[in-house]
Design an enzyme around this catalytic site. Structure first.
Site, PDB file in Angstrom:
ATOM      1  N   GLY A 240      44.735  40.159  45.071  1.00 52.68           N
ATOM      2  CA  GLY A 240      45.012  38.677  44.529  1.00 52.68           C
ATOM      3  C   GLY A 240      44.336  37.406  44.856  1.00 52.68           C
ATOM      4  O   GLY A 240      44.436  36.477  44.381  1.00 52.68           O
ATOM      5  N   PRO A 275      42.537  44.830  46.991  1.00 50.45           N
ATOM      6  CA  PRO A 275      41.651  43.639  46.210  1.00 50.45           C
ATOM      7  C   PRO A 275      40.891  44.157  44.976  1.00 50.45           C
ATOM      8  O   PRO A 275      40.538  45.163  45.232  1.00 50.45           O
ATOM      9  CB  PRO A 275      41.077  42.835  47.242  1.00 50.45           C
ATOM     10  CG  PRO A 275      40.733  44.086  48.155  1.00 50.45           C
ATOM     11  CD  PRO A 275      41.927  45.011  48.224  1.00 50.45           C
ATOM     12  N   GLY A 276      40.857  43.238  43.945  1.00 45.44           N
ATOM     13  CA  GLY A 276      39.995  43.769  42.897  1.00 45.44           C
ATOM     14  C   GLY A 276      38.803  42.480  42.843  1.00 45.44           C
ATOM     15  O   GLY A 276      37.894  42.777  43.110  1.00 45.44           O
ATOM     16  N   CYS A 344      35.645  36.485  14.735  1.00 46.81           N
ATOM     17  CA  CYS A 344      36.445  35.563  13.620  1.00 46.81           C
ATOM     18  C   CYS A 344      37.831  35.137  14.246  1.00 46.81           C
ATOM     19  O   CYS A 344      38.707  35.438  13.808  1.00 46.81           O
ATOM     20  CB  CYS A 344      36.546  36.316  12.687  1.00 46.81           C
ATOM     21  SG  CYS A 344      35.025  36.721  11.760  1.00 46.81           S
ATOM     22  N   GLU A 345      37.773  34.366  15.360  1.00 46.13           N
ATOM     23  CA  GLU A 345      38.942  33.870  15.656  1.00 46.13           C
ATOM     24  C   GLU A 345      38.569  32.229  16.506  1.00 46.13           C
ATOM     25  O   GLU A 345      37.769  32.097  16.913  1.00 46.13           O
ATOM     26  CB  GLU A 345      39.385  34.485  17.149  1.00 46.13           C
ATOM     27  CG  GLU A 345      39.814  35.940  16.878  1.00 46.13           C
ATOM     28  CD  GLU A 345      41.405  36.071  16.459  1.00 46.13           C
ATOM     29  OE1 GLU A 345      42.029  35.066  16.526  1.00 46.13           O
ATOM     30  OE2 GLU A 345      41.761  36.994  16.133  1.00 46.13           O
TER      31      GLU A 345
HETATM   32  N1  LLP Z   1      47.322  45.422  42.756  1.00 50.75           N
HETATM   33  C1  LLP Z   1      48.142  45.292  41.671  1.00 50.75           C
HETATM   34  C2  LLP Z   1      49.467  46.041  41.748  1.00 50.75           C
HETATM   35  C3  LLP Z   1      47.760  44.470  40.767  1.00 50.75           C
HETATM   36  O1  LLP Z   1      48.479  44.420  39.634  1.00 50.75           O
HETATM   37  C4  LLP Z   1      46.499  43.833  40.770  1.00 50.75           C
HETATM   38  C5  LLP Z   1      46.094  42.915  39.541  1.00 50.75           C
HETATM   39  C6  LLP Z   1      45.617  43.947  41.829  1.00 50.75           C
HETATM   40  C7  LLP Z   1      46.234  44.834  43.120  1.00 50.75           C
HETATM   41  C8  LLP Z   1      44.329  43.591  42.130  1.00 50.75           C
HETATM   42  O2  LLP Z   1      44.459  41.864  41.928  1.00 50.75           O
HETATM   43  P1  LLP Z   1      42.816  41.093  42.331  1.00 50.75           P
HETATM   44  O3  LLP Z   1      42.525  41.070  43.448  1.00 50.75           O
HETATM   45  O4  LLP Z   1      41.969  41.379  41.199  1.00 50.75           O
HETATM   46  O5  LLP Z   1      43.543  39.737  42.051  1.00 50.75           O
HETATM   47  N2  LLP Z   1      43.128  39.882  33.936  1.00 50.75           N
HETATM   48  C9  LLP Z   1      43.400  38.934  34.908  1.00 50.75           C
HETATM   49  C10 LLP Z   1      43.872  39.400  36.112  1.00 50.75           C
HETATM   50  C11 LLP Z   1      44.917  40.696  36.177  1.00 50.75           C
HETATM   51  C12 LLP Z   1      45.232  40.939  37.551  1.00 50.75           C
HETATM   52  C13 LLP Z   1      46.299  42.200  37.222  1.00 50.75           C
HETATM   53  N3  LLP Z   1      46.789  42.879  38.537  1.00 50.75           N
HETATM   54  C14 LLP Z   1      42.391  37.822  34.886  1.00 50.75           C
HETATM   55  O6  LLP Z   1      41.281  38.127  34.445  1.00 50.75           O
HETATM   56  O7  LLP Z   1      42.199  36.645  35.590  1.00 50.75           O
END
Ligand code: LLP
Length: 418
Positions: A240, A275-276, A344-345
């Protein structure tokens, strides 16, 4: 990713974007391997302390095999949320004992798949899921499914409501109050083995304080459980961490790491994070070509060949991604334009009323910080082909890591009635 102008032409990691677009076509996702590696190493150093740590890359942010593999080669694990992500992580070479599986809706097929694969742990999000995992593990004679409870700590992450998961009213995690009763059930279930606790409060978080609050709560709970003799092995503090898209000032990896290490204190547990975005967002750019410039009585639209099916973040969350012209037109006067896609949105708008020198048809634009939740959320809406993806390696060579889809790909699996 270094994104710099040289002689008026935008370069990615020293490669001119116009040449990349000519070679691979547009729209095109381009990623920088050196940036991925640098982020990974910085985070790894930030978490190094007196307890072991494990970084489980959240595959959902960008599930391309080459990206997962880059992290796996640095010793990272993976956080997956579906059987598909589990399959990708395994294909990319992530060691099975470094894969954790989160998500509120695991199916029995997916649970089977993960038990057979012998992953590190399920992050359980409900009592009903706990029972299903227990019965499937029981079916595999003698198997004990390793689990962690994902706890809803009821902490507000102060982020966009659509990506907020830590508050009690969301569907995520097990309510704080329900944990003791579940622990009793786990103790009485021979096919379950509780090895950890996990928490994830949201995404694009730009303050430390919610992390500190969530971490204190989950560490407090772990202390109690360990005091009762439960042999926990780890706490997963989730992911996050936010990135800087425009004027945000998110905590650094060092600050985040220090906060989590401080919260864990002397508790002899492995510190896990998932983290992603913070690992991949700024390592990627979406390159798109201007198709038309359209003047209307009220606005100037720059219509590009990427659409909301390629990058939906601006449309879904009102997210801001800087958009830079690939060729600088120093002398052209700046004007307010809307950068829009062909879908088309009405909401297919990447940026509204931004000031830039008016591009011409055929010009290229770079949409920055598109490495996370860009290609991973792409679709075929309007029967558009999903974009190609390339990665620039440490030697400065660009490699295709996902072919552009073809028309045959588009209809694969569809059938007429006999
Ligand atoms: N762990 C869990 C259980 C999660 O649900 C998520 C993200 C992560 C880790 C990784 O979070 P990060 O470090 O990437 O923030 N599509 C949205 C973000 C959705 C995040 C969903 N869960 C966007 O484009 O902002």
């Amino acid at each position: 990713m270094t994104v710099t102008y040289r002689s008026g032409l935008l370069h990615l990691d020293n490669l001119p974007i116009d040449a990349l677009a000519d070679q691979f076509g547009t729209p095109l996702y381009a990623y920088s391997k050196p940036t991925l590696i640098e982020s990974a190493r910085t985070l790894d150093a930030a978490l190094t302390g007196h307890t072991p740590h494990l970084i489980c890359y959240a595959v959902k942010a960008n599930p391309n095999l080459a990206i997962i593999q880059t992290f796996a080669q640095l010793g990272f694990g993976a956080d997956v949320t579906s059987g598909g992500e589990l399959f990708r992580a395994i294909q990319a070479g992530v060691p099975l004992d470094r894969i954790v599986y989160s998500g509120v809706g695991k199916t029995s097929g997916e649970i089977n798949q993960a038990i057979e694969a012998q992953i590190k742990a399920f992050h359980v999000e409900s009592e009903a899921e706990l029972h299903l995992i227990a019965s499937i593990a029981h079916f595999f004679a003698g198997s004990k499914a390793p689990i962690a409870l994902r706890v809803n700590v009821d902490v507000d992450p102060h982020t966009h409501p659509n990506i907020s998961t830590g508050k009690q009213e969301t569907k995520f995690g097990i309510a704080w109050e329900s944990v003791p009763a579940l622990i009793q059930q786990i103790k009485q279930t021979p096919s379950l083995r509780l090895i950890g606790l996990s928490v994830h409060i949201g995404s694009q978080i730009t303050e430390l304080q919610p992390y500190r609050e969530a971490a204190d709560r989950i560490v407090g709970m772990a202390r109690i459980l360990m005091g009762e003799g439960l042999p926990l092995e780890y706490i997963d503090f989730g992911g996050g961490l936010g990135v800087r898209y425009s004027d945000e000032s998110p905590p650094t990896f060092a600050e985040w790491g220090r906060t989590l290490r401080d919260a864990l204190g002397d508790l002899p547990l492995t510190l896990v994070v998932e983290p992603g975005r913070s690992l991949v967002a700024s390592a990627g750019v979406l390159i798109t070509r201007v198709l038309y410039v359209k003047q209307t009585p009220t606005k100037t639209f720059v219509i590009v060949d990427a659409g909301m099916n390629d990058l939906i973040r601006p449309m879904l969350y009102g997210a801001h991604h800087p958009i830079w012209p690939v060729t600088q037109r120093e002398n052209a006067p700046k004007m307010a334009v809307d950068i829009v896609g062909p879908v088309c949105e009405t909401t297919d708008i990447f940026a509204s009323q931004i000031q830039m020198p008016l591009p011409e048809s055929g010009d290229l634009l770079a949409i920055l910080h598109a490495g996370a939740y860009g290609s991973s959320m792409a679709s075929n809406y309007n029967s558009r082909l999903r974009a190609a993806e390339i990665m620039i390696d440490q030697a400065g060579t660009a490699h295709i890591i996902r072919q552009r889809e073809t028309l045959d790909d588009l209809i694969r699996g569809e059938h007429f009635l006999p």
